[in-house]
Design a protein around this motif. Structure first.
Motif, PDB file in Angstrom:
ATOM      1  N   GLU A 194      -9.514  -3.694  11.834  1.00  0.00           N
ATOM      2  CA  GLU A 194      -8.183  -4.206  12.167  1.00  0.00           C
ATOM      3  C   GLU A 194      -7.183  -3.905  11.056  1.00  0.00           C
ATOM      4  OE1 GLU A 194      -9.698  -8.034  14.822  1.00  0.00           O
ATOM      5  OE2 GLU A 194      -9.212  -8.263  12.686  1.00  0.00           O
ATOM      6  N   MET A 195      -7.686  -3.820   9.831  1.00  0.00           N
ATOM      7  CA  MET A 195      -6.829  -3.491   8.693  1.00  0.00           C
ATOM      8  C   MET A 195      -6.585  -1.989   8.584  1.00  0.00           C
ATOM      9  SD  MET A 195      -8.408  -5.801   5.668  1.00  0.00           S
ATOM     10  CE  MET A 195      -7.918  -7.493   5.394  1.00  0.00           C
TER      11      MET A 195
ATOM     12  N   GLN B 217       2.855   0.868   3.679  1.00  0.00           N
ATOM     13  CA  GLN B 217       3.192  -0.535   3.915  1.00  0.00           C
ATOM     14  C   GLN B 217       3.662  -0.770   5.349  1.00  0.00           C
ATOM     15  OE1 GLN B 217       2.796  -3.208   1.963  1.00  0.00           O
ATOM     16  NE2 GLN B 217       3.719  -4.576   3.458  1.00  0.00           N
ATOM     17  N   ASP B 218       4.456   0.130   5.880  1.00  0.00           N
ATOM     18  CA  ASP B 218       4.946  -0.034   7.248  1.00  0.00           C
ATOM     19  C   ASP B 218       3.807   0.001   8.255  1.00  0.00           C
ATOM     20  OD1 ASP B 218       7.555  -0.229   6.376  1.00  0.00           O
ATOM     21  OD2 ASP B 218       7.958   1.924   6.582  1.00  0.00           O
ATOM     22  N   ALA B 219       2.845   0.895   8.011  1.00  0.00           N
ATOM     23  CA  ALA B 219       1.690   0.970   8.916  1.00  0.00           C
ATOM     24  C   ALA B 219       0.877  -0.315   8.831  1.00  0.00           C
ATOM     25  CB  ALA B 219       0.824   2.176   8.556  1.00  0.00           C
TER      26      ALA B 219
ATOM     27  N   LYS C 107      -3.105  -4.452  13.490  1.00  0.00           N
ATOM     28  CA  LYS C 107      -3.614  -5.585  14.262  1.00  0.00           C
ATOM     29  C   LYS C 107      -3.906  -6.764  13.339  1.00  0.00           C
ATOM     30  CE  LYS C 107      -7.163  -6.824  17.651  1.00  0.00           C
ATOM     31  NZ  LYS C 107      -8.349  -6.352  18.410  1.00  0.00           N
ATOM     32  N   PHE C 108      -4.327  -6.465  12.125  1.00  0.00           N
ATOM     33  CA  PHE C 108      -4.655  -7.511  11.150  1.00  0.00           C
ATOM     34  C   PHE C 108      -3.449  -8.412  10.895  1.00  0.00           C
ATOM     35  CE2 PHE C 108      -4.592  -8.966   6.734  1.00  0.00           C
ATOM     36  CZ  PHE C 108      -5.809  -9.638   6.640  1.00  0.00           C
TER      37      PHE C 108
ATOM     38  N   LYS D  91      -6.647  -1.566  -3.007  1.00  0.00           N
ATOM     39  CA  LYS D  91      -5.779  -2.533  -3.668  1.00  0.00           C
ATOM     40  C   LYS D  91      -4.351  -2.488  -3.147  1.00  0.00           C
ATOM     41  CE  LYS D  91      -9.179  -3.768  -6.294  1.00  0.00           C
ATOM     42  NZ  LYS D  91      -9.854  -5.039  -6.085  1.00  0.00           N
ATOM     43  N   GLY D  92      -4.087  -1.757  -2.082  1.00  0.00           N
ATOM     44  CA  GLY D  92      -2.731  -1.633  -1.591  1.00  0.00           C
ATOM     45  C   GLY D  92      -2.266  -2.798  -0.753  1.00  0.00           C
TER      46      GLY D  92
END
Length: 297
Positions: free
Chosen positions: A92-93, A104-106, A111-112, A133-134
């Motif tokens: 989901e991540m 970041q936008d994605a 879903k997460f 780590k993002g």
């Protein structure tokens, strides 16, 4: 409520009467207590109660929420739940790739983010094992440690069971299993920081849901060892802008009840405190609003 998420300062005033508001596993489930005698309620304990209210979509509490929440229960799931499937959550991540390619936008459209209310609000540490780590860990809402105004008196007794709980026993005992605070008044601060909302995906509706559930955190989560924990106040102070219009500590100090008499002795009744009915006028002018969520259910 404004659709702009503003900074907010909050204070929960919690009264425990012959109850254990938060047991300490390092001290055989004794009510949490500092060496100076003051009692504690951990932030994790209070967040757990909010998570439990959100997670049960069939409960009267969830079903009584405004339609915008009831219509989309799939957007109000709980990450910190028992039996979770780590591999499914990682999918989901959309974990994968180098941190340098983190989008970041994605992530915000994943879903997460859309699914887990507590991850959007409180943040998450799920990825400590994932290596990527993002993803943001810090949440928009931070809840502080609840500390009692006066020392607490802990009562310990042995529980008995007439039917017995072991084979061959007609009766049973649980020595010192009943451990409660005779009386205590705790102050637990919390803070809403919009600075992280664009990273965690937290929305104004997410904060509104938290505000609606706070008054029911203890009333709808009673237990045998926690039968009478009263949320006297749930002060929510919205600042005039996103950065804040008044120092937090001034607001918290102004709303903290004052102990009448000997503050070094455990209290026995709510009457041992001078309650606060709101902010003084000079502070009230510095903020957008100050409401007690307990009175706005």
């Amino acid at each position: 409520m404004s659709r702009e998420m503003r900074r907010a300062t909050g204070l929960l005033v919690i009264e425990a009467v012959n109850s254990n508001p938060n047991g300490d596993p390092d001290r055989e489930a004794d009510p949490r207590q500092r060496p100076n005698g003051l009692g504690e309620i951990s932030p994790v304990s209070f967040k757990r109660k909010l998570r439990d209210l959100v997670e049960d979509h069939k409960s009267p509490v969830f079903q009584s929420l405004p339609e915008k929440f009831r219509e989309h229960p799939e957007e109000y799931c709980i990450l910190e739940s028992r039996g979770r499937d780590r591999k499914a959550i990682q999918k989901e991540m959309e974990i994968g790739g180098d941190i340098k390619k983190f989008d970041q936008d994605a992530f915000l459209s994943s879903k997460f983010v859309k699914k887990y209310w507590d991850a959007r609000v409180f943040g998450n540490t799920f990825l400590e094992e994932g290596g990527n780590k993002g993803y943001i860990k810090t949440g928009v809402v931070q809840i502080g440690m609840g500390i009692s105004i006066s020392p607490i008196n802990i009562i310990r007794q042995t529980n008995t069971n007439k039917a017995g709980v072991q084979d061959g026993k007609n009766a049973g005992m649980a020595p010192m299993a009943y451990r409660v605070v005779e009386h205590g008044v705790y102050c637990m601060p919390f803070f809403v920081n919009p600075n992280y909302a664009h990273k965690s995906g937290c929305t104004v509706d997410d904060i509104e849901l938290m505000k609606q559930l706070m008054p029911y955190a203890y009333d709808m989560n009673r237990s045998a060892i926690r039968p009478d924990v009263r949320l006297r106040h749930a002060w929510y102070i919205e600042h005039k802008n996103v950065l804040g219009s008044c120092p937090d500590y001034l607001l918290l100090e102004a709303l903290t009840p004052e102990r009448i008499g000997n503050a070094g002795e455990p209290s026995v009744d709510w009457k041992n405190y001078q309650d606060k009915n709101g902010l003084p006028e000079e502070l009230r002018q510095c903020v957008e609003s100050c409401v007690d969520l307990v009175n706005y259910r």
